[in-house]
Design a protein around this motif. Structure first.
Motif, short mmCIF file in Angstrom:
data_model
loop_
_atom_site.label_atom_id
_atom_site.label_comp_id
_atom_site.label_asym_id
_atom_site.label_seq_id
_atom_site.Cartn_x
_atom_site.Cartn_y
_atom_site.Cartn_z
N CYS A 132 3.90 -0.48 -5.88
CA CYS A 132 2.82 -1.23 -6.70
C CYS A 132 2.11 -2.23 -5.59
CB CYS A 132 3.40 -1.99 -7.68
SG CYS A 132 4.09 -1.04 -8.97
N GLU A 133 2.63 -2.66 -4.49
CA GLU A 133 2.02 -3.66 -3.63
C GLU A 133 0.91 -2.79 -2.74
OE1 GLU A 133 0.55 -6.73 -2.08
OE2 GLU A 133 1.94 -6.85 -3.82
N ILE A 134 1.55 -1.59 -2.22
CA ILE A 134 0.63 -0.77 -1.12
C ILE A 134 -0.16 -0.01 -2.05
CG2 ILE A 134 2.45 -0.54 0.47
CD1 ILE A 134 2.93 2.61 -0.60
N ALA A 135 -0.20 0.10 -3.19
CA ALA A 135 -1.05 0.87 -4.28
C ALA A 135 -2.53 -0.13 -4.06
CB ALA A 135 -0.82 0.77 -5.63
N LYS A 136 -2.52 -1.24 -3.86
CA LYS A 136 -3.80 -2.02 -3.54
C LYS A 136 -4.37 -1.65 -2.24
CE LYS A 136 -1.66 -5.73 -5.77
NZ LYS A 136 -1.04 -7.11 -5.51
N ALA A 137 -3.91 -1.37 -1.09
CA ALA A 137 -4.41 -0.76 -0.10
C ALA A 137 -4.49 0.83 -0.01
CB ALA A 137 -3.33 -0.86 1.18
N PHE A 138 -4.12 1.43 -0.97
CA PHE A 138 -4.47 2.87 -1.07
C PHE A 138 -4.79 3.26 -2.53
CE2 PHE A 138 -1.19 2.31 2.23
CZ PHE A 138 -1.87 2.91 3.48
N TYR A 141 -4.68 6.78 -4.58
CA TYR A 141 -3.28 7.59 -4.93
C TYR A 141 -2.68 7.15 -6.12
CZ TYR A 141 -3.95 9.37 0.03
OH TYR A 141 -4.55 9.91 1.32
N ASN A 142 -2.92 5.98 -6.72
CA ASN A 142 -2.31 5.55 -7.95
C ASN A 142 -0.88 5.45 -7.72
OD1 ASN A 142 -4.84 5.60 -9.18
ND2 ASN A 142 -4.54 7.84 -9.71
N PHE A 143 -0.33 4.80 -6.56
CA PHE A 143 0.97 4.79 -6.24
C PHE A 143 1.79 3.94 -7.43
CE2 PHE A 143 -0.16 5.23 -1.44
CZ PHE A 143 0.59 6.74 -1.52
N ASN A 165 -0.74 7.17 5.57
CA ASN A 165 0.34 6.82 6.50
C ASN A 165 1.64 6.51 5.81
OD1 ASN A 165 -0.22 4.41 5.74
ND2 ASN A 165 -0.77 3.68 7.97
N GLU A 166 1.57 6.26 4.35
CA GLU A 166 2.80 6.19 3.67
C GLU A 166 3.26 7.54 3.08
OE1 GLU A 166 4.53 3.47 2.57
OE2 GLU A 166 3.22 2.00 3.68
N HIS A 167 2.92 8.64 3.51
CA HIS A 167 3.37 9.98 3.00
C HIS A 167 4.19 10.64 3.94
CE1 HIS A 167 -0.11 9.95 -0.01
NE2 HIS A 167 0.78 10.57 -0.58
N ARG A 168 5.14 11.18 3.44
CA ARG A 168 6.33 11.78 4.23
C ARG A 168 5.51 13.19 4.83
NH1 ARG A 168 11.41 10.36 0.41
NH2 ARG A 168 10.89 8.31 0.52
#
Length: 188
Positions: A132-138, A141-143, A165-168
């Protein structure tokens, strides 16, 4: 004294693997496998578990997973927990001990052993909060909605925007016409 260990994030396309170890010092009611609890209930239990236990939480990034493989990341996380949480026994949810001689394992321990249930909740809530925190930066993608798992909506976003860069990148997608890129390192 038992340290329960469980992970969250073994299979998603994005975000970290999170492994938690917990030794309960006092009883926490309503513990169960994190997947069987509502998000609201997991959040309620998260602080209670932390206040009632000795615990350690380990994050392994998507880059770590791509570089070392998921099994190695899990093994390293368990070893870090064993170095940081003092217990006479260590029990991992699942069907393998990752070649760690002093680690026991039990299938569905997250639903039957309270220490593992507690670890399951700490790992899941920690990972969900991170996503949820990184969703703000990306925002593309609707993380915050799918937490990095391979939902149809998430795969559509990868098709549209590529991987962040958060994807595998080692987790290949048939929907994108990708072939497997070698065998992931495995300990079994």
């Amino acid at each position: 004294m038992l340290c329960g260990i469980d992970e969250a994030g073994r299979g998603p396309l994005a975000g970290p693997l999170v492994v938690a170890g917990v030794v309960l010092k006092k009883e926490v009611k309503e513990l169960n496998d994190s997947k069987k609890l509502t998000e609201k209930k997991r959040e309620e239990l998260f602080d209670k578990i932390k206040q009632s236990s000795d615990y350690h939480i380990v994050f392994k990034s998507a880059k770590d997973i791509d570089t070392k493989g998921i099994s190695t990341c899990i093994k390293e996380s368990i070893q870090e927990i064993m170095q940081n949480v003092n217990a006479s026994e260590y029990l991992m949810d699942g069907n393998t001990s990752f070649n760690i001689p002093t680690l026991q394992h039990k299938i569905k321990a997250d639903a039957s052993v309270v220490e593992v249930s507690a670890a399951s909740i700490l790992a899941k809530v920690s990972r969900d909060r991170y996503m949820c925190e990184i969703a703000k930066a990306f925002p593309n993608y609707n993380f915050e909605k799918h937490k990095g798992y391979g939902t149809k909506a998430h795969i559509e976003k990868i098709k549209e925007f590529g991987r962040s860069n958060e994807h595998r990148v080692s987790f290949r997608l048939k929907d994108l016409g990708e072939e497997k890129i070698g065998v992931q390192k495995s300990l079994f």
